[in-house]
Design an enzyme around this catalytic site. Structure first.
Site, PDB file in Angstrom:
ATOM      1  CB  CYS A  94      -0.943  -0.002   1.205  1.00 40.32           C
ATOM      2  SG  CYS A  94      -2.201   1.288   1.132  1.00 40.32           S
ATOM      3  CB  THR A 340     -28.164   1.624  10.169  1.00 40.03           C
ATOM      4  OG1 THR A 340     -29.151   1.392   9.154  1.00 40.03           O
ATOM      5  CG2 THR A 340     -28.862   2.064  11.450  1.00 40.03           C
ATOM      6  CG  ASN A 342     -32.997   3.084   9.850  1.00 41.21           C
ATOM      7  OD1 ASN A 342     -32.800   1.923  10.178  1.00 41.21           O
ATOM      8  ND2 ASN A 342     -32.921   4.095  10.706  1.00 41.21           N
TER       9      ASN A 342
END
Length: 446
Positions: A94, A340, A342
């Protein structure tokens, strides 16, 4: 200046990510507070921060753990902390992370010659080699013996347990960040090698990032992607109903775990050789990831989450050896597990818990960790094959991530939702690697 004959470097990339359009990241007025926080903390707003700012609650948590690991008082000197991260990033080829930490290493007063090769670093740092390669590629092979060789009274040079736990967290943290860098297709910073040029690109030849996908007609893909979303929504509802109605036996749960663990998931093609600035920092570059239990071979013992978990064992050990770090890590795991909005693609008011749980547990499954109370049949129902390919590539050998791997899954989802998936992979991978190491440290202490 250019009119006076002075060459002015120009950034090659058109945004932070080769996978995500810049306009979707750099939305005016978005998350200004957290970007200001990042600027005040790091002195710049780098590409990693810009992409992570798509999820400001996670970014705030990330900035706190970065400061704790690299800036606050601790057993390791600041230049060593960054060099340990350079060693860790090199395992995954990386260049982005190697250059970020190399710069910070020099700013902290580090010896420049160490960056010319691992052989120039002190023996004590080089003694982390075995632990670094196992943490990066096969953490389930870490044993009490590896810990003992570094911290016992006869070890030369000897690590204290506090120093070692600091180094282990730095390595595991950096390995997981490499997954995020590769998985989000981060472009080099303007001051990185490969991030600038001394001539303007001609209109007919704009340099393409090594990640960039070729142009395709995406109309059919959009139709297929919309169908995939509807199918996934239906599966989530059916799965929840099925789990409420049926009780799965423990034997069947184990069978489903074994089936998931031994499934053959092909990953992307291997990239070319990494740049010399990375390769000179890697010992045993041929040591790579191998499946926890290759088909037909004897597998190492499974780690049952009920026998050793972060909540019941790892957290208290880290808190004892490196005060407050356990709290920072626990906050990171909590934030990424509960994050979250939703929503899912074009749908609002969606409970995504089962999908997020399937992602987390699938990564732990790849690392040989089993939850006795989880039905691994859910993983096969909710994670379609292209998503599994992406997740396994990113969690196990992120340096093989390609643009096509990224674009193949969740074709109708927002880029921010794909970044969310990256955060879950990063958190689950970090916790899995830490659990194996902390279990070995616990065994040594006893």
């Amino acid at each position: 200046m250019s009119e006076e004959g002075i060459e002015v470097p120009r950034a090659l990339a058109s945004g932070p990510s080769a996978f995500i359009p810049a306009k979707e990241i750099l939305i005016e007025g978005l998350n200004q507070d957290v970007l200001i926080e990042s600027f005040l903390s790091l002195g710049r707003v780098d590409h990693l921060t810009m992409v992570m700012a798509l999820h400001p609650s996670y970014l705030s948590c990330f900035l706190r753990i970065q400061q704790a690991l690299f800036e606050l008082d601790g057993p390791l000197p600041r230049d060593w902390r960054h060099y340990v991260s350079v060693m860790a990033a090199a395992r995954h080829h990386c260049s982005y992370m190697v250059q970020q930490h190399s710069k910070a290493f020099l700013e902290a007063g580090g010896e420049e010659s160490w960056l010319g090769g691992i052989k120039h670093a002190p023996v004590k740092l080089r003694s982390l080699h075995t632990l670094n390669k196992l943490l990066a590629h096969r953490p389930w092979l870490i044993t009490q013996q590896h810990i003992q060789e570094l911290v016992c009274a006869g070890a030369e040079p000897r690590w204290s347990l506090a120093e070692l736990i600091h180094a282990v967290i730095l390595m595991a943290h950096t390995h997981s960040l490499c997954s995020f860098v590769w998985g989000c297709g981060l472009n080099p910073e303007p001051d990185h090698i490969g991030g600038y040029a001394f001539h303007p690109p001609s209109p007919s030849h704009i340099p393409r990032s090594p990640y960039s996908p070729a142009h395709e007609d995406g109309r059919q893909e959009l139709v297929d992607g919309a169908v995939e979303v509807e199918v996934l929504m239906k599966r989530m509802v059916e799965l929840q109903q099925q789990q409420e109605e049926e009780e799965c036996t423990q034997e069947e749960m184990v069978t489903r775990f074994e089936r998931e663990r031994s499934e053959s998931i092909p990953t992307a093609v291997v990239r070319g050789a990494p740049p010399e600035l990375v390769l000179c920092l890697v010992e045993e570059p041929e040591f790579r990831y191998e499946d926890f239990a290759p088909r037909g071979e004897q597998s190492p013992p499974i780690m049952r989450a009920q026998d050793y978990s972060w909540e019941d064992h790892g957290f208290s050990l880290v808190q004892r050896l490196l005060p407050d770090m356990g709290q920072f890590l626990d906050e990171e795991f909590q934030v990424v597990s509960n994050l979250t909005y939703n929503r899912m693609a074009m749908h609002e008011d969606v409970d995504t818990y089962t999908l997020r749980k399937a992602l987390w547990n699938y990564i732990h499954c790849l690392y040989g960790i089993r939850y006795d109370d989880y039905d691994y049949g859910s993983v096969n129902v909710l994670l379609e094959r292209s998503l599994k390919v992406f997740v396994k590539t990113m969690a196990c050998h992120p340096e093989q991530t390609t643009a096509s791997t990224y674009h193949a899954f969740w074709r109708h989802f927002r880029h921010s939702e794909k970044v969310h998936a990256n955060l879950i992979v990063m958190g689950a991978r970090l916790q899995a690697a830490l659990l194996y190491t902390l279990r070995s440290i616990t065994a040594y202490i006893k």
